[in-house]
Design a protein around this motif. Structure first.
Motif, PDB file in Angstrom:
ATOM      1  N   CYS A 209       3.889  -1.292  -2.681  1.00  0.00           N
ATOM      2  CA  CYS A 209       3.895  -1.430  -1.229  1.00  0.00           C
ATOM      3  C   CYS A 209       2.553  -0.823  -0.526  1.00  0.00           C
ATOM      4  O   CYS A 209       2.885   0.553  -0.672  1.00  0.00           O
ATOM      5  CB  CYS A 209       4.929  -1.218  -0.826  1.00  0.00           C
ATOM      6  SG  CYS A 209       5.401  -1.156   1.014  1.00  0.00           S
ATOM      7  N   CYS A 212       4.574   2.223   1.877  1.00  0.00           N
ATOM      8  CA  CYS A 212       5.432   3.321   1.515  1.00  0.00           C
ATOM      9  C   CYS A 212       5.117   3.774  -0.010  1.00  0.00           C
ATOM     10  O   CYS A 212       5.672   4.535  -0.557  1.00  0.00           O
ATOM     11  CB  CYS A 212       7.086   2.888   1.406  1.00  0.00           C
ATOM     12  SG  CYS A 212       7.615   1.632   0.222  1.00  0.00           S
ATOM     13  N   SER A 214       5.829   2.665  -2.760  1.00  0.00           N
ATOM     14  CA  SER A 214       6.663   2.332  -4.007  1.00  0.00           C
ATOM     15  C   SER A 214       6.164   1.191  -4.817  1.00  0.00           C
ATOM     16  O   SER A 214       5.820   0.211  -4.335  1.00  0.00           O
ATOM     17  CB  SER A 214       8.328   2.430  -3.348  1.00  0.00           C
ATOM     18  OG  SER A 214       8.075   1.085  -2.830  1.00  0.00           O
ATOM     19  N   CYS A 233       9.816  -5.320   0.638  1.00  0.00           N
ATOM     20  CA  CYS A 233       9.956  -4.105   0.007  1.00  0.00           C
ATOM     21  C   CYS A 233      11.411  -3.572  -0.274  1.00  0.00           C
ATOM     22  O   CYS A 233      11.837  -3.426   0.819  1.00  0.00           O
ATOM     23  CB  CYS A 233       8.785  -3.285   0.444  1.00  0.00           C
ATOM     24  SG  CYS A 233       8.896  -1.475  -0.115  1.00  0.00           S
ATOM     25  N   CYS A 236      11.157   0.105   1.563  1.00  0.00           N
ATOM     26  CA  CYS A 236      11.159   0.196   3.159  1.00  0.00           C
ATOM     27  C   CYS A 236      11.366  -0.863   3.928  1.00  0.00           C
ATOM     28  O   CYS A 236      11.670  -0.924   5.080  1.00  0.00           O
ATOM     29  CB  CYS A 236       9.884   0.509   3.551  1.00  0.00           C
ATOM     30  SG  CYS A 236       8.517  -0.572   3.340  1.00  0.00           S
TER      31      CYS A 236
HETATM   32 ZN   LIG Z   1       7.622  -0.464   1.156  1.00  0.00          ZN
END
Ligand SMILES: [Zn+2]
Length: 248
Positions: A209, A212, A214, A233, A236
């Motif tokens: 993502c 963020c 991740s 996501c 987040c």
């Molecule tokens: Zn994210």
């Protein structure tokens, strides 16, 4: 790949919103920057006044020193006259001593006057260039201030245009989609719909993502790449989209 029209429009809407946010931020900062300019201009003007005051002070103390000199000279004349009338030897010597002391005092005052005159001349010599420098700085600051005020007008106009543009895009988006977008924006996210980004992870290529960072599980990234709207996501909660240019 084609997204559902609503989703593409939302991404477009978000781009407009980001620009409006940027303008709002700048518009908030501008008055502070203008105030800062004004403060600096005032300080410079004070400096100019202080230079003139300093000149007056120097001239005044020189005048005072000169009157002190004249007063001491008069005293010396008085002593000299008194000397002529003294008959007693001791008193005569005492008066001679007093006259010597007075002459010494006058010499010191003369020295002081010379020093003060030199300092005044020197100050007068550099005063015009000092004042010129400050005036130039004031001029620069005033230009800067003017630019900032003009920038504020330009930004206001740009914002108006963007708001119109935003209204047009908004009108084309389904209300339900719009609500999803607005709900996340209200949480304080600047970017609500963010692209996924390909990186080389420990296990080869993977997607993260872009907000963020991740990792996006494979099945989710596939959904996003297929163009499925409102896939979130897991970390987040933002909505994800796929930018084809990434794969070039
Ligand atoms: Zn994210």
């Amino acid at each position: 790949m084609h997204y559902d029209t609503n989703y593409s429009l939302l991404i477009e809407l978000q781009k407009v919103d980001s620009r409006i946010d940027g303008i709002d931020k700048k518009l908030k900062e501008l008055p502070l920057e203008i105030q800062q300019c004004e403060r600096e201009i005032n300080e410079l003007r004070t400096k100019l006044t202080e230079l003139d005051e300093l000149l007056k002070e120097k001239e005044l103390s020189l005048r005072e020193k000169n009157s002190e000199y004249r007063a001491e000279e008069e005293k010396l004349e008085v002593y000299k006259k008194q000397l002529l009338q003294i008959k007693n030897n001791d008193e005569y010597r005492a008066m001679l001593q007093q006259i010597d002391n007075q002459k010494e005092k006058i010499r010191k005052i003369e020295d002081e006057i010379l020093k003060m005159e030199e300092s005044l001349e020197e100050f007068k010599g550099k005063l015009p260039s000092l004042k010129e420098e400050i005036k130039e700085e004031i001029h620069k600051k005033e230009l800067e201030k003017q630019k900032l005020s003009e920038m504020s007008e330009v930004l206001e106009k740009e914002k108006d245009t963007l708001i119109t543009e935003r209204g047009e895009i908004e009108g084309k988006i389904k209300v339900s989609s719009l609500r999803k977008y607005e709900r996340l924006r209200k949480k304080g996210y600047n970017e609500v719909i963010v692209p996924i980004v390909k990186i080389m992870g420990s296990e080869g290529e993977e997607y993260v993502c872009s907000a963020c960072n991740s990792t996006i599980p494979l099945e989710i990234s596939l959904k996003v790449k297929r163009g499925e709207p409102f896939v979130r996501c897991e970390n987040c909660g933002r909505y994800l989209y796929y930018e084809e240019k990434e794969e070039e």
